[in-house]
Scaffold this active site. Sequence first.
Site, PDB file in Angstrom:
ATOM      1  CE1 TYR A  61      -3.000  -3.079   0.916  1.00  0.00           C
ATOM      2  CE2 TYR A  61      -2.611  -2.669   3.251  1.00  0.00           C
ATOM      3  CZ  TYR A  61      -3.166  -3.433   2.242  1.00  0.00           C
ATOM      4  OH  TYR A  61      -3.899  -4.545   2.570  1.00  0.00           O
TER       5      TYR A  61
ATOM      6  CG  PHE B 269       5.302  -1.414   8.650  1.00  0.00           C
ATOM      7  CD1 PHE B 269       6.322  -1.462   9.590  1.00  0.00           C
ATOM      8  CD2 PHE B 269       3.995  -1.270   9.101  1.00  0.00           C
ATOM      9  CE1 PHE B 269       6.054  -1.375  10.945  1.00  0.00           C
ATOM     10  CE2 PHE B 269       3.715  -1.183  10.452  1.00  0.00           C
ATOM     11  CZ  PHE B 269       4.743  -1.231  11.379  1.00  0.00           C
ATOM     12  CB  CYS B 270       4.784  -0.281   1.965  1.00  0.00           C
ATOM     13  SG  CYS B 270       3.620  -1.615   2.304  1.00  0.00           S
TER      14      CYS B 270
ATOM     15  CB  CYS C  74       1.650   0.704   4.156  1.00  0.00           C
ATOM     16  SG  CYS C  74       2.596  -0.406   5.218  1.00  0.00           S
TER      17      CYS C  74
END
Length: 378
Positions: free
Chosen positions: A109, A114-115, A112
């Site tokens: 995403y 973390f992404c 996101c």
Amino acid sequence: MAAACTRTLCKVGRSILTSPAARRPGTVSYLVGNVSSRGSRRAYRTNGYRSELLSSLQTGVGGRVLGCAVLLGGGLGFYHTVKFRVQQLLAQEETKVSGGGLRLTLYQYKTCPFCSKVRAFLDYHGLPYEVVEVNPVMRKEIKWSVYRKVPILMVDGEVQLNDSSVIISSLKTYLVNKERSMSEILHCYPEMKSVNERGKEVTEYNNKYWVMLGEAETTEIYPEKGMQKEEMKWRQWADDWLVHLISPNVYRTTGEALASFDYIVREGKFGTFEGFFAKYVGAAAMFVIAKRLKSRHNLQDDVRQDLYKAVNDWVTAIGKKRKFMGGDQPNLADLAVFGVLRVMEGLQAFDDMMANTRVKHWYRRMERASLNHEGRQH
């Protein structure tokens, strides 16, 4: 094959130029005529071109011209052969330094954190990768995976890396020491399933903040005592604390929640109905959830103050004598913190953070380092 043909042309050219027969009339026409009689007549049946060619080669001058032409052709062929080979070697070297020829596909995403951490690492190191934006409602793009979260990084279409910190640690290990395959490196980060305080099963990964290197490699990457432990400490801090400040801040008020979901819908992969539903219903839901997160993580009523303090703590840890926590170049902690904070860009929380903390100069340096792929190996 090209080199062999080139060598042959050069030998033919030299033999024509040095042969006494090349100076006698008719020699070249005899040679050409023999070739023609063996099936090459069709090559010269165009408006009498063959007869003109033969007549022009009836003299010794013509023979010498032909010899020069063949020799020149051989030389040009040799030049292009060498040039092509050099280009091949350069391309192979470029592939080697840009990730060892790994084909990387990131399922994500865009908004996101973390992404965003993983993208920050890949961009900084100049690793080429494809992005598959996952629909956060249906998640059809990752229906093939037992692991149902993002980010997921597929390596060469075969090895699946889960968890942002595992992805970063394993890729860093590979970039420093390419003697081990990604499959072998992944064994250093075994899965561990457990049940959290809310009774939900969660998957964790052992060693995920470790870069798996030998003693000599570790000394090269972390030349000063305590550098590796410092990096690991702040990478974990980014995952366990900083990332939990994002939602309470970007969904702090109903207006900010709507603005945040407007951004999420624009950047994400939503259908028309899904986008409308996500923007309004999602914004309202996240406004409520943000309040719960504030309580769960013991945040102040004004959650901005927790964000400001966290960011200033980070800047203080870097100190005034270093450009980055990694020194003159970002380390994995720099990339993690930058990736987390970057998801707020374009929102009120980001503008407030830049205006009310000391993070601006470090952040702009990180932007340039990421944009210019300054971590690419040479």
